[in-house]
Design an enzyme around this catalytic site. Sequence first.
Site, PDB file in Angstrom:
ATOM      1  N   CYS A  79       0.832  -1.203   0.000  1.00 60.36           N
ATOM      2  CA  CYS A  79       0.000   0.000   0.000  1.00 60.36           C
ATOM      3  C   CYS A  79       0.874   1.263   0.000  1.00 60.36           C
ATOM      4  O   CYS A  79       1.528   1.551  -0.988  1.00 60.36           O
ATOM      5  CB  CYS A  79      -0.991  -0.048   1.160  1.00 60.36           C
ATOM      6  SG  CYS A  79      -2.395   1.073   0.956  1.00 60.36           S
ATOM      7  N   HIS A 177      -3.133  -5.222   1.393  1.00 58.81           N
ATOM      8  CA  HIS A 177      -2.566  -5.508   2.714  1.00 58.81           C
ATOM      9  C   HIS A 177      -2.509  -7.021   2.949  1.00 58.81           C
ATOM     10  O   HIS A 177      -3.425  -7.597   3.534  1.00 58.81           O
ATOM     11  CB  HIS A 177      -3.409  -4.838   3.800  1.00 58.81           C
ATOM     12  CG  HIS A 177      -3.306  -3.360   3.821  1.00 58.81           C
ATOM     13  ND1 HIS A 177      -2.477  -2.681   4.671  1.00 58.81           N
ATOM     14  CD2 HIS A 177      -3.913  -2.414   3.060  1.00 58.81           C
ATOM     15  CE1 HIS A 177      -2.581  -1.375   4.456  1.00 58.81           C
ATOM     16  NE2 HIS A 177      -3.441  -1.195   3.474  1.00 58.81           N
ATOM     17  N   GLU A 179      -0.842  -8.689   5.012  1.00 58.30           N
ATOM     18  CA  GLU A 179      -0.683  -9.062   6.427  1.00 58.30           C
ATOM     19  C   GLU A 179      -2.025  -9.309   7.103  1.00 58.30           C
ATOM     20  O   GLU A 179      -2.090  -9.824   8.218  1.00 58.30           O
ATOM     21  CB  GLU A 179       0.103  -7.977   7.171  1.00 58.30           C
ATOM     22  CG  GLU A 179      -0.667  -6.715   7.487  1.00 58.30           C
ATOM     23  CD  GLU A 179      -0.801  -5.734   6.321  1.00 58.30           C
ATOM     24  OE1 GLU A 179      -1.315  -4.617   6.556  1.00 58.30           O
ATOM     25  OE2 GLU A 179      -0.413  -6.066   5.195  1.00 58.30           O
TER      26      GLU A 179
END
Length: 198
Positions: A79, A177, A179
């Site tokens: 990002c 994202h 994660e």
Amino acid sequence: MVTVGVLALQGDVAEHLSALEAGGARAVAVRRRAELDGVGGLVIPGGESTAMSRLLEALDLAGPLAERLSSGMPAWGTCAGMVLLASQILDGRADQRALAALDITVRRNAFGRQIDSWEEDLRITGVAGGAFHAVFIRAPRVERVGEGVEVLARSGSAPDGPIVAARSSRVLVTSFHPEVGGDHRLHRLFVDMVDEAA
């Protein structure tokens, strides 16, 4: 075991650290030059790219980070991290720094504001095991790729859809994202990139 840092200025630092550990790395937070000097690769997480750029300057990390990148340290920008690693930033501030680690042009907030965030299953080149569930939050996108940059994923069903993941031999970028959601395949890919570079 390789040591991978996560730039700990903003964003999902703890989540990236945990995912990198699950991907087989020793993961450490990076806030100072000594910590940067001790890692074999670096994840630059999401956040606000202009604020992160200013924090890098304020903490005297911008120059050392640029030096490590130019000497071949592997890096992964997610990002806002993707924005920072680009060679050119569209819709950025005049004083915003581009680290130019990857020959791409990136448009900030290309898909709209926070309210326009969405989730999508992506097919990512080089990532086995089926679709990757991606979470997009005020996401940038790649508008141009230079020579030596491989497009890994596009958003939407069209073959010429917006580019949301790309890489070179040592730099990986994603608009989303990874994660978030517990799928560590991209973190394992990056750990492998750091291992190969070592």
